[in-house]
Structure formats: C-alpha cells, structure tokens
Design an enzyme around this catalytic site. Structure first.
Site, PDB file in Angstrom:
ATOM      1  CE  LYS A 273      94.865  18.405 -35.125  1.00 23.64           C
ATOM      2  NZ  LYS A 273      93.997  16.962 -34.314  1.00 23.64           N
ATOM      3  NE  ARG A 347      83.349  15.427 -34.229  1.00 27.48           N
ATOM      4  CZ  ARG A 347      83.675  14.037 -34.392  1.00 27.48           C
ATOM      5  NH1 ARG A 347      83.208  12.852 -33.956  1.00 27.48           N
ATOM      6  NH2 ARG A 347      85.194  13.338 -34.028  1.00 27.48           N
TER       7      ARG A 347
HETATM    8  N1  BES Z   1      92.135  16.729 -38.264  1.00 30.70           N
HETATM    9  C1  BES Z   1      91.981  15.688 -37.518  1.00 30.70           C
HETATM   10  C2  BES Z   1      92.266  13.924 -37.436  1.00 30.70           C
HETATM   11  C3  BES Z   1      93.125  13.944 -38.196  1.00 30.70           C
HETATM   12  C4  BES Z   1      93.795  13.560 -36.791  1.00 30.70           C
HETATM   13  C5  BES Z   1      93.567  14.059 -39.537  1.00 30.70           C
HETATM   14  C6  BES Z   1      95.400  12.942 -37.534  1.00 30.70           C
HETATM   15  C7  BES Z   1      94.702  13.000 -39.996  1.00 30.70           C
HETATM   16  C8  BES Z   1      95.271  13.364 -39.465  1.00 30.70           C
HETATM   17  C9  BES Z   1      90.660  16.833 -36.586  1.00 30.70           C
HETATM   18  O1  BES Z   1      89.712  17.723 -36.562  1.00 30.70           O
HETATM   19  C10 BES Z   1      90.624  16.135 -34.676  1.00 30.70           C
HETATM   20  O2  BES Z   1      91.531  16.644 -34.346  1.00 30.70           O
HETATM   21  N2  BES Z   1      90.301  14.696 -34.788  1.00 30.70           N
HETATM   22  C11 BES Z   1      89.777  14.560 -33.418  1.00 30.70           C
HETATM   23  C12 BES Z   1      88.932  13.655 -33.121  1.00 30.70           C
HETATM   24  C13 BES Z   1      88.405  13.832 -31.307  1.00 30.70           C
HETATM   25  C14 BES Z   1      88.877  15.570 -30.582  1.00 30.70           C
HETATM   26  C15 BES Z   1      87.163  13.441 -30.963  1.00 30.70           C
HETATM   27  C16 BES Z   1      91.126  13.132 -33.497  1.00 30.70           C
HETATM   28  O3  BES Z   1      90.810  12.541 -34.242  1.00 30.70           O
HETATM   29  O4  BES Z   1      91.970  13.053 -32.980  1.00 30.70           O
HETATM   30 MN    MN Z   2      90.861  19.010 -34.925  1.00 31.52          MN
END
Ligand code: BES
Ligand code: MN
Ligand code: ZN
Length: 490
Positions: A273, A347
């Site tokens: 991230k 997931r």
């Molecule tokens: N934990 C994150 C989702 C999230 C994002 C929670 C912002 C709270 C605030 C999750 O694991 C994630 O990183 N999801 C990705 C999925 C994508 C790579 C398809 C996302 O939402 O960017």
């Molecule tokens: Mn994630």
C-alpha cells in the site's frame, strides 16, 4: 458511568446536580418544561421570549437553580422541530452528555423528546448513546488526561417496567461491547497481534461464559486453510483462528454463525500500500473485533440462542516468504485461487473461515463482517456499511436491525456479472476483478464459498473507523449485529 431509571411525580422536586429539560422549536412545551414554567411562575415562557433559552436545535443554556426547583442546575436543550427521527434523537442525547461531562450526576427527561417512539427503543438508545459518549477512549500517552467525569445519569420514566429495565440492560451491554470493539480497533499492530486477539477472546470467553478454541499455525495447516496461510506467510507473528461457541439455545438447534476478518495489520503484502495513512490499517481487524465484542454482549445478555463465531487473525506484510502476485493458493474448500493482488487478502482469509464454519457447524445462517474494500468506502461513504445478502428475509431483518440500532447499512448487489469478473486463466478464481464494482466483486468472491447456507456480508471498511479529528474506531457493526440477534428471540 452508572445509568439508572428513576420515576418522579414532580421533576421540580428531583434532587440532582443537573436536570436536563427539552424545548421544542414550535413553542409547545414538554411535560417537564410545563412543570418548570409553573413552579417558576412563567419563567420558562419569559426566558424563551427574552431569547435566553430557545428550542432551536443545538441551542442550550445551563441555568443555576431557580426558586421552585430542587436540582442544582437546569440545562435547557433545544430539540428543534418535533420529529420521529431516530438519528436526531441520538444526536441530541450525545450532545447533552458531552455538554454535561464535568457534572457528577445528571438527570434526563429524554423520553419526552420524540413525537412518538417506543419507550423501550428510547431507553435502549439513551443507554447505548450515553455510555459510549461518556467513555474515554484508551490511549498510550504517559500523561493521563485529567478532568471530572459524569458518574451517573438518571433517566426519568413514568414507570420502571420490566421491559424498560431490560431495554436499559440491552443498551448498556451493546455500549460496553462497542467500547471493547473500539479499544481493540485502536490498538496498534505491535500490541494487538493475532496471538493477542486470540488471548483476548479466550479471557472474555472464560469471564462471560462462551467456549473458545484457538487454532495455532499447525492446526490451521491441518485444516488446509491455504488462503489464510498464504496471507500469513510473509509475517513473523504467526496467525490464529479463534472459534467461539455460545450455547444459549436448545441443544441441537442450528447456530447462527458470525465470521470476522482479523487483519491485525494490512500493509498490502508484496502489492504494498502507499505510505499515506497506512497506520490506519491496524483497524483491519475490526470485523474480528466486532465479532468478539458481539459475543460478549450476547453472552452477558444470556440470549436464548446458539451462536458460533470464527475469526481469522493474521498480518499482511511484504517479505521474502510472502505470497506473490501470480501465486496460486488452495483454500480450505479445495477451490484454487490465483492471487493477482496480495492486497486483496481479506477475502482469502474469509473464504477459509466461511467454508470451515459451514462444514463444521452446519449453521442456520452466516454473517461475516470485514473491512474488506476501499471501493465500498467510495460507494457508500463513512456512515453506511455495505450489506450483501443471499437471503431476502435475512436481508430485511438485518436492515431493520441496522435502522433501529442507528448503525446504517445499504443493500448491495450480488449479480452473476460480478462473479464472471473473477475469472482466472490459471485457477478456479482470481482474487480481484478489476477496479469497477470493487466492493461487489469482493462479495461475489465470498459467495462462491458459502453454498446454499443463507449468508450476509457486511463491508465495514468505511464505517469501522473515523479519520480526521476524531480519528479512531467506531465499534461498528456491533450495534447492528447484537440488535439483529436480540430481535431473533424477542
Ligand atoms: N483492508 C483493505 C480494505 C480497506 C481499504 C479498508 C480502506 C479500510 C479502508 C483491503 O484488504 C484491501 O486492501 N482491499 C483492496 C482490494 C483491491 C486490491 C482489489 C482495496 O480496497 O484497495
Ligand atoms: Mn488489503
Ligand atoms: Zn485488508
């Protein structure tokens, strides 16, 4: 803070440090305003005329005691127009509790503050709102913040009935669980590790009366939870799967299953991230935290129902041993998944828990809750959780509970087109479906693992946390979950 119900023939005679009386904007008097106006020989009317007090929403004035009133102070609080809006009611309670923070004991006449509403609902909401507002969130500052605190709040009711007392108990139990979920969500990842979360669950199970089984890495391998293990492979802190069983219902009665995503820190893994706000990803265990906290409320309320809860706890970090884009994992169900983005890890954890809990416990229904997608935050913002559900009855009951609990949710689609977006060239499924409809493709992914069991998924990425000035966990969706289960047995 202690909360209790009091009855009073004449609120002017109530002995309290602060009596809180509501004023409507349209000039009609609440019974309490009428009483105070009478004992002050028209004082209330004349103070409104002079503009010292007002029924405008948000206006308030704290008076020292005046002749005819026993209370040491009177807080007049503007209620705005007469309304049945549940959210506004809770907001007024919250602002009153904030305004009286430094007063030791406070008496509310809040049951007069809605046009029409069930008194049980109002009592439960006052309990839930006032306790959560009063509680100060834990931090790690070495200098404790001082300050006087409200020690007790009394709520005036006509009669202390069983139903109202039970509403108070429910609201208080929910508030305590919200506090617990907040505390866990706020904890930094170096303290709240998978091991720590499992230990918290164990301690709470002992104290509150639900059975807790913790699976460590070896046991998780035996269960072939390849999704969870794939996510955990980049970490030194090993994963945990925690199973909590509460038996309040008939023997043999199928349980309701709760499932929670417990990422104690989500750095994204190899698909790292960006650095900005990455600290906030310590709350990526809020699904698990709220499930653990809900079990506490369910057990302390002794609900006559069977509930099994499973949370999967791990970190998602980049390292030489971490799962890589392109890697293929075999999940607990046997289905293979191609990991196209290691940041879509929630997931991978959830599907192992879902197929496991369905196999093992044959639940009547399953509800999972997870901070699953940033796309859900884009779609619904920070006040509304995404609800995906395969069962109409369940969906409408969840939405009803969410409305009453003031824990908003909005139904989202699970159409086949989202499943199609998850096609993989090399495995049964890919773990991402592209940018479009990201919350929906994530839910569609989960759906592939629940078979015919009625299932609901709550995406709480936007609602479990507040950014900005009030930065921190919200404890959601504890109110929704606990109210939903309470409604099942009432
Ligand atoms: N934990 C994150 C989702 C999230 C994002 C929670 C912002 C709270 C605030 C999750 O694991 C994630 O990183 N999801 C990705 C999925 C994508 C790579 C398809 C996302 O939402 O960017
Ligand atoms: Mn994630
Ligand atoms: Zn995550």
């Amino acid at each position: 803070m202690k909360l209790s119900l009091v009855t009073s023939q004449n609120i002017a005679e109530l002995n309290t440090e602060c009596l809180v009386v509501g004023l409507f904007k349209d000039g009609t008097f609440t019974p309490s305003a009428t009483t105070l106006d009478r004992v002050s020989n028209g004082g209330v009317k004349s103070w409104i005329e002079s503009g010292d007090i007002s029924g405008d929403l948000g206006c308030s004035a704290l008076f020292p005691s005046f002749p005819g009133v026993v209370a040491k102070r009177v807080l007049f609080i503007g209620l705005g127009k007469k309304t049945n809006c549940r959210k506004s009611f809770a907001k007024v309670i919250q602002s009153v509790v904030e305004k009286t923070r430094n007063i030791k004991n406070v008496t509310l006449t809040a049951l007069e503050w809605m046009e029409t509403a069930q008194p049980e609902w109002m009592v439960q909401t006052v309990a839930q709102t006032s306790i959560t507002t009063c509680s100060s969130v834990k931090n790690y500052k070495t200098q404790p913040s001082d300050g006087k605190k409200t020690e007790s709040i009394h709520l005036v009711v006509e009669k202390k009935t069983k139903a109202l007392t039970s509403a108070l108990t429910k609201g208080s139990a929910i508030a305590k669980s919200v506090e617990l979920a907040k505390e866990l969500g706020d904890m930094p990842g170096n303290i709240c590790t998978p091991k720590y979360l499992a230990e918290v669950a164990q301690k709470l199970g002992k104290a509150k009366g639900f059975d807790v089984t913790v699976y460590e890495e070896k046991a998780i391998k035996k269960l072939k939870m390849g999704g969870l293990l794939g996510v955990a492979s980049g970490s030194i802190n090993p994963p945990r799967v925690v199973i909590m069983e509460y038996h309040g219902g008939q023997k043999g009665e199928k349980p309701v299953a709760l499932v929670g995503k417990g990422l104690t820190f989500d750095a994204g893994g190899i698909s790292l991230k960006p650095a900005a706000s990455m600290d906030e990803m310590k709350y990526d265990m809020s699904g698990a935290g709220s499930v653990i906290a809900s079990m506490v409320a369910i057990a302390s309320l002794k609900l006559p129902i069977n509930v099994v809860a499973v949370v999967g706890c791990t970190e998602n970090l980049p390292s030489g041993s971490a799962v890589k884009p392109g890697d293929i994992l075999t999940t607990h169900s046997g289905k293979t998944v191609e990991v196209l983005n290691t940041d879509a890890e929630g997931r991978l954890v959830l599907v192992d828990l879902l197929s496991f809990v369905i196999d093992q416990f044959k639940p009547a229904e399953v509800i999972d809750t997870a901070t699953l997608t940033g796309a859900c935050v884009i779609a619904l913002g920070n006040d509304i959780s995404g609800l995906f559900c395969t069962d109409e009855k369940m969906a409408s009951e969840l939405l009803e509970a969410s409305e009453k609990a003031l824990d908003s949710a909005w139904r989202m689609p699970l159409n086949a087109q989202f499943t199609q977006m998850l096609e993989s060239r090399f495995a049964d499924l890919a773990n991402i479906g592209g940018r479009a409809g990201g919350a929906c493709t994530a839910a569609a992914f989960l759906k592939e693992f629940v078979g015919n069991t009625p299932w609901a998924h709550l995406d709480i990425a936007g609602t479990a946390w507040k950014s900005g000035k009030e930065k921190g966990s919200t404890g959601r969706p504890v109110p929704l979950l606990v109210n939903y289960l309470i409604n099942k047995v009432n």
